[in-house]
Scaffold this active site. Structure first.
Site, PDB file in Angstrom:
ATOM      1  N   GLY A 122      -3.017   9.553  -3.734  1.00 46.66           N
ATOM      2  CA  GLY A 122      -2.085   9.486  -2.625  1.00 46.66           C
ATOM      3  C   GLY A 122      -1.014  10.561  -2.641  1.00 46.66           C
ATOM      4  O   GLY A 122      -0.542  10.991  -3.692  1.00 46.66           O
ATOM      5  N   HIS A 154      -4.297   7.888   0.859  1.00 47.56           N
ATOM      6  CA  HIS A 154      -3.238   7.751   1.855  1.00 47.56           C
ATOM      7  C   HIS A 154      -2.188   8.857   1.759  1.00 47.56           C
ATOM      8  O   HIS A 154      -1.816   9.310   0.680  1.00 47.56           O
ATOM      9  CB  HIS A 154      -2.546   6.389   1.703  1.00 47.56           C
ATOM     10  CG  HIS A 154      -1.869   6.221   0.367  1.00 47.56           C
ATOM     11  ND1 HIS A 154      -0.565   6.602   0.138  1.00 47.56           N
ATOM     12  CD2 HIS A 154      -2.320   5.711  -0.798  1.00 47.56           C
ATOM     13  CE1 HIS A 154      -0.233   6.330  -1.113  1.00 47.56           C
ATOM     14  NE2 HIS A 154      -1.289   5.784  -1.707  1.00 47.56           N
ATOM     15  N   ASP A 155      -1.745   9.304   2.917  1.00 48.10           N
ATOM     16  CA  ASP A 155      -0.597  10.215   3.054  1.00 48.10           C
ATOM     17  C   ASP A 155      -0.830  11.602   2.461  1.00 48.10           C
ATOM     18  O   ASP A 155       0.123  12.355   2.266  1.00 48.10           O
ATOM     19  CB  ASP A 155       0.670   9.593   2.438  1.00 48.10           C
ATOM     20  CG  ASP A 155       1.027   8.268   3.065  1.00 48.10           C
ATOM     21  OD1 ASP A 155       1.324   8.241   4.268  1.00 48.10           O
ATOM     22  OD2 ASP A 155       0.985   7.235   2.361  1.00 48.10           O
TER      23      ASP A 155
END
Length: 260
Positions: free
Chosen positions: A136, A118-119
């Site tokens: 992440g 994520h991200d």
């Protein structure tokens, strides 16, 4: 161009000349650009935005919810640029409230069984080797190569034109133009082969080498080394990129080789 054995939500937005093979799942909130190929048994889930001329190979999952306990179901995305290839069983998760999106740029190659969490922000012309695990909120800049089996700690930054040895464990920021290897990882020189392939001149290569000698081989701490680089070298693209990256590092940069 769509197999009748594929599961495609009627609200998905799919461009021209897209081939979708059997047993593929494409959910509602998905955009796929023109001239893409989606191979069998791949899944493109809500929040995935894929550019033109991309390929998604069997077993890949794009847009899975983040593996982050803080994720509360917020609407987030994963955005992939043009001419990017995602190979077999690779996974790219969408973002969280922290940044709202995961980004993979154009002309990238995400090899088999690798994971981008994520991200993350992966910029253009990046190669992620087989079975790499990118945690992440990692940032990987243009033309970086992360070789197979590499583990990258969350929040780490990898700068431009970097080459990282396969099987490395990356927990520090990696400054631009460098060659990184050994266990634990250290600076092993500059990525001369990569720089020459991308059209860097001899003068540019020699300048980058000299700057890193100041940083890693003159026995200076980082503060003194940065001061020397600022005062001894004229401002320019390569010098400024190195300085700006190191000054902005929150995790600290990879150390020099003990052999130097």
């Amino acid at each position: 161009m769509y197999s009748p054995l594929a599961v495609i939500h009627p609200d998905a937005k799919i461009g021209k000349n897209v081939i979708i093979d059997p047993f593929t799942v494409i959910e509602k909130d998905v955009v796929i650009g023109d001239n893409c190929r989606v191979y069998p048994h791949s899944s493109i889930l809500d929040g995935a935005f894929i550019g033109n001329n991309c390929q998604v190979f069997p077993g890949a999952v794009i847009g899975g919810i983040p593996q982050d306990l803080k994720f509360a179901g917020e609407k987030t995305t994963v955005e992939i640029g043009d001419h990017t290839t995602v190979r077999e069983c690779a996974t790219i998760n969408r973002g969280t409230a922290a940044k709202g999106k995961t980004v993979v740029g154009s002309h990238c190659l995400v090899m088999a069984y690798s994971h981008i969490a994520h991200d993350c922000v992966v910029r253009d012309h990046v190669i992620i080797g087989n079975a790499c695990q990118i945690a992440g909120e990692v940032e990987i800049d243009d033309y970086a190569i992360v070789s197979g089996g590499t583990l990258v700690h969350q929040f780490t930054r990898i700068s431009k034109h970097v080459m990282i040895q396969g099987g490395s464990r990356v927990g520090k920021d990696i400054p631009p133009y460098t060659l990184i290897g050994r266990d634990p990882i250290v600076y092993c020189g500059i990525n001369i082969v990569g720089l020459r392939r991308r059209g860097f001149t001899n003068e540019q290569v020699y300048l980058i080498q000299d700057i890193y000698r100041t940083l890693y081989t003159r026995g200076l701490n980082n503060t003194d080394a940065l001061h020397c680089i600022e005062t001894e070298y004229e401002p320019g693209v390569e010098r400024n990129l190195i300085l700006d990256f190191i000054k902005s590092s929150k995790r600290g940069i990879v150390r020099g080789s003990i052999d130097e």
